[in-house]
Design an enzyme around this catalytic site. Sequence first.
Site, short mmCIF file in Angstrom:
data_model
loop_
_atom_site.label_atom_id
_atom_site.label_comp_id
_atom_site.label_asym_id
_atom_site.label_seq_id
_atom_site.Cartn_x
_atom_site.Cartn_y
_atom_site.Cartn_z
N LYS A 1 -10.21 1.12 -1.20
CA LYS A 1 -10.10 0.81 0.24
C LYS A 1 -11.30 1.39 0.99
CE LYS A 1 -6.95 1.35 4.20
NZ LYS A 1 -5.66 1.97 4.61
N CYS B 1 -4.67 -3.20 4.01
CA CYS B 1 -4.23 -2.81 5.35
C CYS B 1 -5.30 -2.82 6.45
CB CYS B 1 -3.53 -1.45 5.28
SG CYS B 1 -2.35 -1.28 6.61
N GLU C 1 0.86 -1.18 0.00
CA GLU C 1 0.00 0.00 0.00
C GLU C 1 0.90 1.24 0.00
OE1 GLU C 1 -2.05 0.72 3.70
OE2 GLU C 1 -3.63 1.87 2.71
#
Lengths: 31, 448
Positions: free
Chosen positions: B157, B190, B58
């Site tokens: 995300k 993440c 990321e």
Amino acid sequence: GASLPVLVSALYGRVFEKDPPRLGQGPGKLQ
Amino acid sequence: LDTFIAAVYEHAVILPNRTETPVSKEDALLLMNKNIDVLENAVQLAAKQGAHIIVTPEDGIYGWVFTRETIYPYLEDIPDPEVNWIPCRDPQRFGHTPVQERLSCLAKDNSIYIVANIGDKKPCNAHDPQCPADGHYQHNTNVVFDSEGKLVARYHKYNLFAPEIQFDFPKDSELVAFETPFGKFGLFTCFDIFSHDPAVVVVDDLGVDSVLYPAAWYNTLPLLSAVPFHSAWARAMRVNLLAANTHNTSMHMTGSGIYAPEAVRVFHYDMETESGQLLLAELRARPRLEPTFPASVDWSAYAQSVKLSSCEQSNFPGMIYFDKFTFTELKKDTGNYTVCQKDLCCHLTYRMSEKRMDEAYALGVFDGLHTVEGQYYLQICTLLKCQTTDLKTCGEPVGSAFTKFEEFSLSGTFGTSYVFPQMALSGSQLASERHYEVSRDGRLRSRS
């Protein structure tokens, strides 16, 4: 069996049904 | 294919200088190309070693030091993969997209799937009540290019980390998965790993075999270190997890790995150097079809059956990452303890080689809402070494331990089936599955 120098051992549970409506708390939700 | 070679690259991201105003598109592309140059070497090395897919971290192409305005020159319009686009073949089809073109050519020229994390921008207008004032959305986005350079997946995300003020939330959680000759892949990013949507849904509902996981994770001892946490997630969700983390020792960012449901295949943890690291490992394409596929676990079965230890013990409070735990000290070289908080009772039996006078250990329990960098409900049982023999330091970060445990068994009366079992040894090393197991009735225990 091995003898282990344990630093941390954990059972890390997530109770999703008790989460508030939205996990992320970025700017979209801080207002 | 029954098996495939997976690769992840822990990348020491070349960060842009902190600026108050946006740089030019040319300067932004210059910085991104410096990072892609490094990624290109990793991709070529991985492809030479037969890798079918490589995951990069990321923020791996431009870093994380941005405001909403200063990240704008780094963004590109990333179309929905349904448009059936090979940027390397048709670079101008969606405007000026040099980063997507270069990643697509990298994948095509090396015949390898590439997973990268870049920034998406989408115009919007006043008809959209949620449209930001500057007239566009900016998303933290994973992209996947297949071995012909085709854009096959795009994921925005969903669970942004609080400091990610440069990005907008997507309107809804996107479930992104795609088929390959070596299994079905899901992906997220993440902080998503703490969530139900999309992290659990992509496994439980879409039935993926492997998860692609770009991360920029900084380790927070004792419970939120990348390698133990991510390998525990793969173990509990029973999928392959390909985790590529950023590398930046000053931010304690390190910890990448390739994790199979039944065992860690390879991991990397380096707080000594500023180098990147390529990891490769062979994985089963469809783990749930394998005899090694772990059985499901009833995480509360054992603890609910056991007679709670009645021995007098003095519980005491402590904090782990802003959560208020209840602890009890392990006073002797062997013992049987239970400590409870709200609905959760944690149970530990153990035997040390010797009770050292210079080290203190505690059994801790937490049942509550974590509210710091996001809000999520936790139930945690943990055996941990306190920073010093002062019990007020239980829960503080610790790096080394000399006390040896000959045996231990940790369990809890969990009210959830999503429990991630972690084991970290002295020096932040991961315990090997040779040394411990998870029993079907929910005990994390040493293999005797």
